[in-house]
Scaffold this active site. Structure first.
Site, PDB file in Angstrom:
ATOM      1  N   HIS A  12     -13.526  45.190 -39.593  1.00 17.61           N
ATOM      2  CA  HIS A  12     -12.183  44.764 -40.006  1.00 17.61           C
ATOM      3  C   HIS A  12     -11.207  44.852 -38.841  1.00 17.61           C
ATOM      4  O   HIS A  12     -11.080  45.908 -38.210  1.00 17.61           O
ATOM      5  CB  HIS A  12     -11.736  45.688 -41.145  1.00 17.61           C
ATOM      6  CG  HIS A  12     -10.473  45.297 -41.822  1.00 17.61           C
ATOM      7  ND1 HIS A  12      -9.502  46.216 -42.150  1.00 17.61           N
ATOM      8  CD2 HIS A  12     -10.022  44.104 -42.276  1.00 17.61           C
ATOM      9  CE1 HIS A  12      -8.517  45.595 -42.777  1.00 17.61           C
ATOM     10  NE2 HIS A  12      -8.801  44.320 -42.868  1.00 17.61           N
ATOM     11  N   GLU A  39     -13.776  40.522 -38.431  1.00 14.18           N
ATOM     12  CA  GLU A  39     -12.680  39.851 -39.143  1.00 14.18           C
ATOM     13  C   GLU A  39     -11.423  40.036 -38.313  1.00 14.18           C
ATOM     14  O   GLU A  39     -11.243  41.090 -37.675  1.00 14.18           O
ATOM     15  CB  GLU A  39     -12.495  40.502 -40.530  1.00 14.18           C
ATOM     16  CG  GLU A  39     -11.427  39.855 -41.396  1.00 14.18           C
ATOM     17  CD  GLU A  39     -10.043  40.450 -41.310  1.00 14.18           C
ATOM     18  OE1 GLU A  39      -9.146  39.957 -41.989  1.00 14.18           O
ATOM     19  OE2 GLU A  39      -9.840  41.430 -40.529  1.00 14.18           O
ATOM     20  N   ASP A  41      -6.983  38.594 -38.108  1.00 19.43           N
ATOM     21  CA  ASP A  41      -5.873  37.881 -38.738  1.00 19.43           C
ATOM     22  C   ASP A  41      -5.221  36.971 -37.701  1.00 19.43           C
ATOM     23  O   ASP A  41      -4.885  37.436 -36.602  1.00 19.43           O
ATOM     24  CB  ASP A  41      -4.835  38.883 -39.257  1.00 19.43           C
ATOM     25  CG  ASP A  41      -5.471  39.921 -40.168  1.00 19.43           C
ATOM     26  OD1 ASP A  41      -5.902  39.537 -41.262  1.00 19.43           O
ATOM     27  OD2 ASP A  41      -5.543  41.101 -39.768  1.00 19.43           O
ATOM     28  N   HIS A  54      -1.604  40.948 -37.735  1.00 22.65           N
ATOM     29  CA  HIS A  54      -1.689  41.079 -39.188  1.00 22.65           C
ATOM     30  C   HIS A  54      -0.354  40.859 -39.868  1.00 22.65           C
ATOM     31  O   HIS A  54      -0.228  40.066 -40.804  1.00 22.65           O
ATOM     32  CB  HIS A  54      -2.230  42.468 -39.555  1.00 22.65           C
ATOM     33  CG  HIS A  54      -2.326  42.687 -41.030  1.00 22.65           C
ATOM     34  ND1 HIS A  54      -1.254  43.119 -41.788  1.00 22.65           N
ATOM     35  CD2 HIS A  54      -3.351  42.509 -41.897  1.00 22.65           C
ATOM     36  CE1 HIS A  54      -1.628  43.207 -43.062  1.00 22.65           C
ATOM     37  NE2 HIS A  54      -2.891  42.845 -43.149  1.00 22.65           N
ATOM     38  N   GLU A 121      -9.242  35.212 -40.628  1.00 17.45           N
ATOM     39  CA  GLU A 121      -8.343  35.182 -41.788  1.00 17.45           C
ATOM     40  C   GLU A 121      -7.052  34.496 -41.369  1.00 17.45           C
ATOM     41  O   GLU A 121      -6.335  34.980 -40.487  1.00 17.45           O
ATOM     42  CB  GLU A 121      -8.043  36.595 -42.317  1.00 17.45           C
ATOM     43  CG  GLU A 121      -7.160  36.479 -43.552  1.00 17.45           C
ATOM     44  CD  GLU A 121      -6.576  37.784 -44.054  1.00 17.45           C
ATOM     45  OE1 GLU A 121      -7.097  38.869 -43.735  1.00 17.45           O
ATOM     46  OE2 GLU A 121      -5.562  37.694 -44.773  1.00 17.45           O
TER      47      GLU A 121
HETATM   48  O1  G3P Z   1      -9.870  39.509 -44.656  1.00 14.08           O
HETATM   49  C1  G3P Z   1     -10.039  40.680 -45.395  1.00 14.08           C
HETATM   50  C2  G3P Z   1      -8.871  41.622 -45.238  1.00 14.08           C
HETATM   51  O2  G3P Z   1      -8.510  41.690 -43.892  1.00 14.08           O
HETATM   52  C3  G3P Z   1      -7.694  41.193 -46.058  1.00 14.08           C
HETATM   53  O3  G3P Z   1      -6.657  42.110 -46.058  1.00 14.08           O
HETATM   54  O4  G3P Z   1      -4.424  42.829 -45.361  1.00 14.08           O
HETATM   55  O5  G3P Z   1      -6.417  43.676 -44.158  1.00 14.08           O
HETATM   56  O6  G3P Z   1      -5.689  41.313 -43.882  1.00 14.08           O
HETATM   57  P1  G3P Z   1      -5.758  42.493 -44.815  1.00 14.08           P
HETATM   58 MG    MG Z   2      -7.277  40.504 -42.631  1.00 12.44          MG
END
Ligand code: G3P
Ligand code: MG
Length: 256
Positions: A12, A39, A41, A54, A121
């Site tokens: 993440h 992953e 953002d 993010h 994302e």
């Molecule tokens: O993409 C999964 C996760 O990252 C979604 O939540 O807020 O951590 O971007 P967040």
């Molecule tokens: Mg995310």
């Protein structure tokens, strides 16, 4: 539909909380723990450069306090020339001081060179949802044009996925779901099908035997975020889901 080439374990924001999230340093750290998929953002600068961040604002994860006191703190309101000067590492710890915000291009180079997989994302600045989906998908298609496996695009924002679908229909997509709220499972599955998503990526608490069966019957791959406890990971694996996104790159070992 693409085959499903992605690993089951996904780091993440690069390396969870062990390094400054969404930086190249985090990706390098996650990779050092054996992770082959990440992953992150992605949003757009005001002049259209896709970069990793993010939050909507720069406040939590950059040294934007160095900008003029009256400067706008919304990241996407600044051109890349301004964003590229910020320190996105000092907020985490001194060892990461000077770590820049990365462009999607820099992350693509890192992933391609190391045969890593990526989940992008799409995290649009408020009010730019569809446009961000279109532009991020265009850049992803170009950056991975020679890759055997394209990045998986995902978003909580349906207009962003609509933009990605319209712009680059062949790139795989995943619909992110945080809570059912005012939509039933049937409605979420309808959205995912309409957006021609390959995956549904849920808050892990939403998966149970019934929801797994429904989503599998719809032909979707099933993923979860953010899974940081071994008991939760074991439950999700036992349910037959396909992937977990975790902060705990130090606890979960993808090869084991
Ligand atoms: O993409 C999964 C996760 O990252 C979604 O939540 O807020 O951590 O971007 P967040
Ligand atoms: Mg995310």
């Amino acid at each position: 539909m693409h085959d499903w080439p992605y690993p089951s374990w996904i780091a993440h924001r690069g390396a969870g909380t062990l390094a400054p999230e969404n930086t190249l340093a985090a990706f390098r750290l996650g990779a050092s723990y054996g992770y082959a998929m990440f992953e992150c953002d992605v949003k757009l600068s005001s002049d259209g450069v896709p970069f990793l961040l993010h939050d909507d604002t720069l406040v939590r994860t950059t040294d934007c306090a160095t900008l003029p006191a009256d400067a706008d703190r919304v990241a996407g309101h600044h051109p890349w020339q301004v964003l590229s000067q910020l320190d996105a590492g000092s907020w985490h710890s001194p060892v990461y001081a000077g770590e820049p915000l990365p462009t999607l291009q820099a992350i693509a180079h890192f992933c391609r060179a190391n045969a890593h997989f990526l989940n992008i994302e799409i995290k649009p600045t408020i009010g730019t949802e569809r446009h961000t989906g279109e532009v991020v998908a265009q850049h992803a298609a170009q950056l991975w044009r020679h890759a055997a496996v394209p990045p998986l695009l995902s978003s909580f924002e349906i207009p962003a996925l609509e933009g990605a679908l319209a712009s680059q229909p062949d790139l795989p997509r995943g619909l992110l779901i945080h809570a059912l709220e005012d939509q039933s499972w049937a409605q979420w599955l309808h959205h995912a099908a309409r957006l021609r998503c390959q995956a549904i990526i849920c808050n892990y608490e939403l998966w149970d035997a019934e929801s797994v069966a429904r989503a599998k019957a719809g032909g979707f791959r099933l993923m979860s975020y953010t899974v940081n406890e071994a008991s939760d990971a074991q439950r999700l694996i036992a349910l037959g889901t396909d992937g977990v996104i975790t902060d705990r790159v130090d606890q979960f070992h993808p090869q084991s």
